[in-house]
Design a protein around this motif. Structure first.
Motif, short mmCIF file in Angstrom:
data_model
loop_
_atom_site.label_atom_id
_atom_site.label_comp_id
_atom_site.label_asym_id
_atom_site.label_seq_id
_atom_site.Cartn_x
_atom_site.Cartn_y
_atom_site.Cartn_z
N LEU A 3 0.64 -1.05 -0.33
CA LEU A 3 0.14 -0.21 0.17
C LEU A 3 1.00 1.18 -0.11
O LEU A 3 0.40 2.53 -0.42
CB LEU A 3 -1.27 -0.30 0.85
CG LEU A 3 -2.40 -0.45 0.94
CD1 LEU A 3 -2.91 -0.99 2.26
CD2 LEU A 3 -3.10 -0.60 0.19
N THR A 4 1.72 1.27 0.22
CA THR A 4 2.86 2.51 -0.02
C THR A 4 3.24 3.50 -1.06
O THR A 4 3.32 4.43 -1.11
CB THR A 4 4.00 1.99 0.21
OG1 THR A 4 5.21 1.10 -0.22
CG2 THR A 4 4.59 1.38 1.62
N SER A 7 -0.42 5.28 -0.35
CA SER A 7 -0.53 5.87 0.71
C SER A 7 -0.24 7.43 0.26
O SER A 7 -0.84 8.03 1.51
CB SER A 7 0.73 5.42 1.36
OG SER A 7 2.25 5.60 1.18
N ALA A 8 0.49 7.56 -0.73
CA ALA A 8 0.65 9.58 -0.68
C ALA A 8 -0.96 10.09 -1.78
O ALA A 8 -1.24 11.00 -0.87
CB ALA A 8 1.66 10.14 -1.08
N GLN A 9 -1.64 8.98 -1.86
CA GLN A 9 -2.66 9.53 -2.20
C GLN A 9 -3.69 9.82 -1.52
O GLN A 9 -5.10 10.49 -1.46
CB GLN A 9 -3.43 9.16 -4.18
CG GLN A 9 -1.90 8.93 -4.46
CD GLN A 9 -2.92 7.98 -5.67
OE1 GLN A 9 -3.45 7.46 -6.24
NE2 GLN A 9 -1.17 7.10 -5.85
N ALA A 24 -2.19 -3.29 -10.64
CA ALA A 24 -0.94 -1.42 -10.48
C ALA A 24 -0.70 -1.47 -9.71
O ALA A 24 -0.34 0.05 -9.82
CB ALA A 24 -2.51 -0.80 -12.02
N GLU A 25 -1.23 -1.86 -8.80
CA GLU A 25 -1.69 -0.65 -7.50
C GLU A 25 -1.82 0.28 -7.08
O GLU A 25 -0.88 1.21 -7.38
CB GLU A 25 0.52 -0.69 -6.76
CG GLU A 25 0.44 -2.68 -6.56
CD GLU A 25 1.99 -2.51 -5.75
OE1 GLU A 25 2.56 -1.84 -5.80
OE2 GLU A 25 2.29 -3.80 -5.38
N LYS A 26 -2.75 1.09 -7.79
CA LYS A 26 -3.63 2.08 -8.24
C LYS A 26 -5.17 2.43 -8.28
O LYS A 26 -6.05 1.12 -7.77
CB LYS A 26 -3.14 2.51 -9.14
CG LYS A 26 -4.03 1.69 -10.90
CD LYS A 26 -3.99 2.72 -11.92
CE LYS A 26 -3.96 1.89 -12.46
NZ LYS A 26 -3.80 3.00 -14.18
N ILE A 27 -5.13 3.40 -7.37
CA ILE A 27 -7.02 3.90 -6.99
C ILE A 27 -7.81 3.41 -8.70
O ILE A 27 -7.33 4.63 -9.36
CB ILE A 27 -7.05 4.65 -5.94
CG1 ILE A 27 -5.99 4.37 -4.76
CG2 ILE A 27 -8.38 5.14 -5.58
CD1 ILE A 27 -6.48 5.86 -4.06
#
Length: 65
Positions: A3-4, A7-9, A24-27
């Motif tokens: 999740l890092t 995490s900034a988003q 893709a590890e994205k929202i």
């Protein structure tokens, strides 16, 4: 899933549900509830997502153990 990568988003999604594309590890979707976040992701072409409720950053978790 790490999740890092997102995490900034998370700050801009406080108290919202988010749909995450694990590969893709994205929202990929956002909503006021899980259903809305899922629909938002599906409209963008993402069928398989992980749902997560971003908590309020003003609250603290106090374990009862």
């Amino acid at each position: 899933m790490d999740l890092t990568a997102i995490s900034a988003q998370l700050e801009k999604y406080e108290n919202k549900w988010i749909a995450i594309d694990e590969s893709a590890e994205k929202i990929v979707g956002v909503g006021d509830d899980a259903f809305e976040a899922t629909e938002n992701a599906e409209r963008s072409g993402y069928q398989e997502t992980i749902l997560f409720k971003v908590p309020s950053f003003d609250s603290a978790l106090i374990p009862l153990a």
